[in-house]
Scaffold this motif. Structure first.
Motif, PDB file in Angstrom:
ATOM      1  N   TYR A 117      50.672  84.161  79.671  1.00 54.06           N
ATOM      2  CA  TYR A 117      51.785  83.334  79.764  1.00 54.06           C
ATOM      3  C   TYR A 117      53.180  83.855  79.111  1.00 54.06           C
ATOM      4  CZ  TYR A 117      48.743  79.677  81.682  1.00 54.06           C
ATOM      5  OH  TYR A 117      47.814  78.904  82.242  1.00 54.06           O
ATOM      6  N   TYR A 153      57.479  81.577  77.499  1.00 48.44           N
ATOM      7  CA  TYR A 153      57.265  80.425  76.625  1.00 48.44           C
ATOM      8  C   TYR A 153      56.625  80.643  75.522  1.00 48.44           C
ATOM      9  CZ  TYR A 153      53.811  76.627  75.741  1.00 48.44           C
ATOM     10  OH  TYR A 153      52.936  75.458  75.145  1.00 48.44           O
ATOM     11  N   ILE A 201      51.444  74.116  77.939  1.00 45.77           N
ATOM     12  CA  ILE A 201      51.392  74.622  79.501  1.00 45.77           C
ATOM     13  C   ILE A 201      51.200  73.602  80.385  1.00 45.77           C
ATOM     14  CG2 ILE A 201      50.432  76.186  80.928  1.00 45.77           C
ATOM     15  CD1 ILE A 201      52.408  77.687  79.439  1.00 45.77           C
ATOM     16  N   ARG A 235      55.104  80.839  85.021  1.00 40.31           N
ATOM     17  CA  ARG A 235      55.203  81.604  83.614  1.00 40.31           C
ATOM     18  C   ARG A 235      53.733  82.355  83.509  1.00 40.31           C
ATOM     19  NH1 ARG A 235      58.476  77.611  79.574  1.00 40.31           N
ATOM     20  NH2 ARG A 235      59.988  76.888  81.239  1.00 40.31           N
TER      21      ARG A 235
END
Length: 427
Positions: free
Chosen positions: A350, A353, A361, A372
């Motif tokens: 990811y 983030y 998430i 992402r």
């Protein structure tokens, strides 16, 4: 000597308390690649096909990667529920062709998790984690170490293929004494997985390493009156083949304990250099025991023999980690020897983030969860080893896997990130 539960070599709380990001272990921020080599797929935990001696296999000019794979139509968080092992092949170590599923429909488990593959005199031996039970109506998380024999490699004008009449069998299950059974588990997760084939160059013994948990009864007090920490009991397990037969194994005591420190020592594997044994594992920030601040990172330990007194590299164990502003961008690192350096492949997890945990998430809108998630191979890391020390030297491009003896074309030739420290193209 660092000792823990039952006097075994251990990753101690004192060492883990020293974990920190430094200039020598933080990877640069990663952008998605300009071209995704695995379009239509989520690709994550990855490993190369290796020869019996541990070197990367080259078969008539081809090298092979195996990876856990699913369709990218799934939300990324659901991929583990349907994971299957696919293989990919390349003649240059940079451009990968999709070979398809490694197995037919007869693999053990309702899905297959990470492992390793070994090429020996034309035959392919596969070791994997059988998770759940085939045909189960509701997913379970029972784990056992499985093996498959009967695979063969063919190279022709159409490229490389791995086929065969695979014979699948359970190789190892936890015994409840050296390794915790699922019904004994008190921890946040249960582990008995990630088999990795290894032949010891010093004596030639044949082994499987794997991730496990050390049994700790509620009557024990290994963590100095901290019962919550005692629920974090990860270990690096090992089994030996008495005859060298890759299908016959006997459990032996763990190589390393992390009781009171960490619940998951994932994807354990070794690099041996001049009689020095480097043991690597991946772990998450959320699997450290209360009071220890760790990261999603590649951790390493060093000893003078397979059964040596493993001590954390760099004093704390951190070999390579994600930057603080992109803490989950890569995961599941696998190191292999490349002459004067060690190269490390992983997957692009990811990005864009910086939440405190990955749990956030799931709170994002589905389009953002998809955007992402990288779902492809991450940039390959270059690591220098010197005794008890390691240092991040730089990076190669996404998914580049050079064979030993091949030159490197690094993104970063100077050992530190160039410019803003980002690898890959813009979002």
């Amino acid at each position: 000597m660092l000792t823990g539960h039952d006097g075994r070599a251990a990753w101690t709380r004192a060492a883990a308390d020293r974990i920190e990001r430094t200039d020598d272990n933080v990877a640069p921020i990663v952008y998605p690649p300009a071209t995704d080599r695995f379009d239509g797929l989520h690709v994550w935990d990855t490993w190369p096909l290796r020869n019996r001696d541990g070197s990367l296999a080259e078969i008539e000019g081809h090298r092979v990667l195996c990876a856990l794979t699913s369709t990218d139509e799934l939300l990324p968080g659901k991929r583990h529920d349907v994971a299957a092992i696919y293989y990919f092949h390349s003649t240059d170590g940079a451009t990968w062709e999709h070979g398809g599923p490694l197995f037919d429909g007869d693999a053990l488990g309702s899905r297959q998790w990470a492992g390793s593959t070994m090429y020996d005199d034309g035959d392919v031996y596969a070791f994997y984690t059988a998770s759940g039970r085939r045909g189960e109506a509701e997913l379970t998380y029972t784990q056992r170490i499985a093996g498959a024999t009967g695979g063969t490699v063919t190279v022709d004008g159409g490229g490389l293929s791995i086929d065969g009449d695979w014979d699948h069998r359970t190789l190892l299950e936890p015994d409840g004494e050296l390794y915790e059974r699922e019904d004994q588990s008190r921890g946040m997760t249960y582990t008995f997985r990630d088999p990795w084939f290894f032949e010891d160059p010093d004596g030639g013994g044949t082994y499987l390493l794997f991730e496990a948990n050390t049994p700790v009864s509620e009557s024990e007090d290994p963590c100095d009156d901290d019962p919550a920490a005692a629920e974090f009991n990860g270990s690096v397990g090992i089994a030996r083949s008495p005859t060298g037969d890759p299908t016959a194994w006997e459990l032996e005591p763990p190589l390393l304990d992390a009781v009171c420190v960490n619940q998951e020592l994932e994807r354990p594997h070794l690099v041996v250099r001049d009689g020095t044994y480097y043991l690597f594992v991946s772990s998450h920030q959320h699997t450290f025991a209360p009071g220890i601040e760790g990261y999603d990172a590649l951790y390493g330990f060093v000893a003078d023999g397979l059964r040596g007194e493993y001590r954390p590299l760099n004093g704390d164990g951190v070999v390579a980690t994600n930057p603080a502003n992109a803490p989950f961008q890569s995961y599941s690192w696998t190191a292999y020897d490349h002459g004067e350096e060690v190269l490390v492949v992983s997957f692009f997890n990811y990005f864009d983030y910086a939440g405190e945990t990955l749990d956030g998430i799931a709170d994002l809108p589905e389009p953002e969860q998809r955007r992402r998630f990288g779902g492809t191979l991450a940039p390959t890391l270059r690591i220098g080893l010197d005794g008890d020390r390691s240092r991040l030297l730089g990076t190669l491009e996404h998914g580049v896997v050079p064979l030993p003896g091949e030159g490197l074309d690094p993104v970063d030739r100077g050992g530190r990130p160039r410019g803003d420290g980002r690898v890959g193209g813009p979002y």
